[in-house]
Enzyme design. Structure first.
Site, PDB file in Angstrom:
ATOM      1  N   GLY A 177       0.742  -1.257   0.000  1.00 16.23           N
ATOM      2  CA  GLY A 177       0.000   0.000   0.000  1.00 16.23           C
ATOM      3  C   GLY A 177       0.770   1.303   0.000  1.00 16.23           C
ATOM      4  N   GLY A 179       2.742   2.678  -2.320  1.00 16.45           N
ATOM      5  CA  GLY A 179       3.045   3.253  -3.621  1.00 16.45           C
ATOM      6  C   GLY A 179       2.213   4.481  -3.950  1.00 16.45           C
ATOM      7  CB  CYS A 182      -0.613   1.465  -4.280  1.00 21.01           C
ATOM      8  SG  CYS A 182      -1.333   0.029  -3.455  1.00 21.01           S
TER       9      CYS A 182
END
Length: 348
Positions: A177, A179, A182
């Protein structure tokens, strides 16, 4: 239900404390690392940075550009078999990972390419590295490719880091998570602060003589420095390498003084609606998209960004007295902070 009350940290929560040093110039430090991989006993030396296996950044052009700096690229998995075979048979293949997921077609395609070209590095990549099936695939790929360095993930806890190394991974990819494109944390509520994940997973991996790659969450060169300080052996970048000539993706132009000028490039997560529409015909009815599509500024050749990244790491090393990159985690002391920068004139 249970609650863990221990404080967990992200890159924004800390700074690296400077230490007295005999290093007087950034040119005196060595930013390369040398590794011997657990399951193959093969060796590698270079700058331990990896372009993410997203179809925007994980390109053959990126592998050629980063290879000049001793860095690596995880190619995206959507290249045709013949292009992959030709690439890995050539000199640039030594700077790249072959990427795949866990489907039968993914495994079959790897086997087909490996029949005609040497595959020295493999990136087994899934969003959720906690599935039992993933461990089984890691074991299978290790059995089928005993001489290849295998990087597998993603996970964020020490127990699964150890399990993946025992299953056959040489490098475990850390991050759920963090990114820039993301949305897993927003959509599912699942994740783990990236700095603490690196610290805890690196400790677990190093106890088994395995390695970790910090994947996601870096927005500036200082975050990369912090990842190395936390124990990351490799750092994987997506958004920080987006927007360059070596990337794939649509370029947006504007007319300025009568000329067409590139101003932006598309960038999206591999679990986004954009990616799933392109490669799977759309988002399956039983799941939600866990990525977004954005436009990044057009930034020209990646050479300039690599110079900034490597220069930042060198400077960090002089601040803490680390002559070699392998010394950084031993010489790092993190200081918790409530603010990092003075942004009165903007955050750039």
């Amino acid at each position: 239900m249970r609650i863990e009350t221990d404080v967990k940290l992200d890159f924004k929560d800390v700074l690296i404390r400077p230490k007295r040093s005999t290093l007087n110039t950034r040119s005196a430090v060595d930013v390369n690392r040398a590794f011997r991989f657990l399951h193959t006993s093969s060796e590698w030396k270079g700058f331990p940075l990896i372009a993410a296996n997203m179809d925007v950044t994980g390109t053959m052009a990126m592998a050629r550009a980063l290879g000049k700096h001793g860095a690596l690229t995880a190619l995206h998995k959507h290249y045709p078999e013949d292009e992959l075979a030709e690439f890995f048979a050539g000199p640039d293949g030594t700077h790249a990972f072959y990427s795949l997921g866990t489907t039968t077609d993914d495994v079959r395609k790897l086997a087909a390419v490996a029949k005609t070209a040497p595959i020295r590095r493999i990136c087994l990549d899934v969003a959720n590295g906690y599935a039992e099936k993933f461990l089984e695939i890691v074991k299978r790929v290790r059995d089928d490719h005993p001489d290849a360095v295998i990087m597998a993930g993603n996970v964020v806890t020490g127990d699964m880091t150890e399990a993946l190394i025992i299953a056959g991974a040489d490098i475990v990819k850390i991050g759920i998570g963090p990114g820039s494109v993301c949305t897993t944390r927003r959509v599912t509520g699942v994740g783990y602060p990236q700095l603490s994940a690196i610290i805890e997973c690196a400790d677990a991996a190093h106890g088994l003589k395995g390695l970790v790659c910090a994947d996601g969450g870096c927005t500036v060169p200082g975050d990369i420095a912090k990842a190395y300080g936390a124990g990351a052996d490799f750092v994987m970048l997506g958004g920080m390498l987006a927007g360059h000539d070596e990337c794939a993706g649509d370029i947006r132009y504007e007319t300025r003084d009568g000329e067409q000028v590139a101003v932006g490039m598309s960038f999206y997560g591999m679990s986004s609606q954009t990616a799933m529409k392109r490669y799977a015909g759309g988002v399956a009815h039983y799941r939600a998209a866990e990525g977004k599509t954005v436009e990044t500024p057009y930034r020209g050749p990646v050479e300039g960004t690599m110079a900034e990244i490597m220069g930042g790491v060198r400077s960090m090393m002089t601040y803490i007295g680390a002559a070699h990159l392998k010394e950084v985690s031993k010489r790092t002391t993190f200081v918790r902070v409530t603010a990092q920068t003075n942004d009165v004139f903007g955050s750039a």
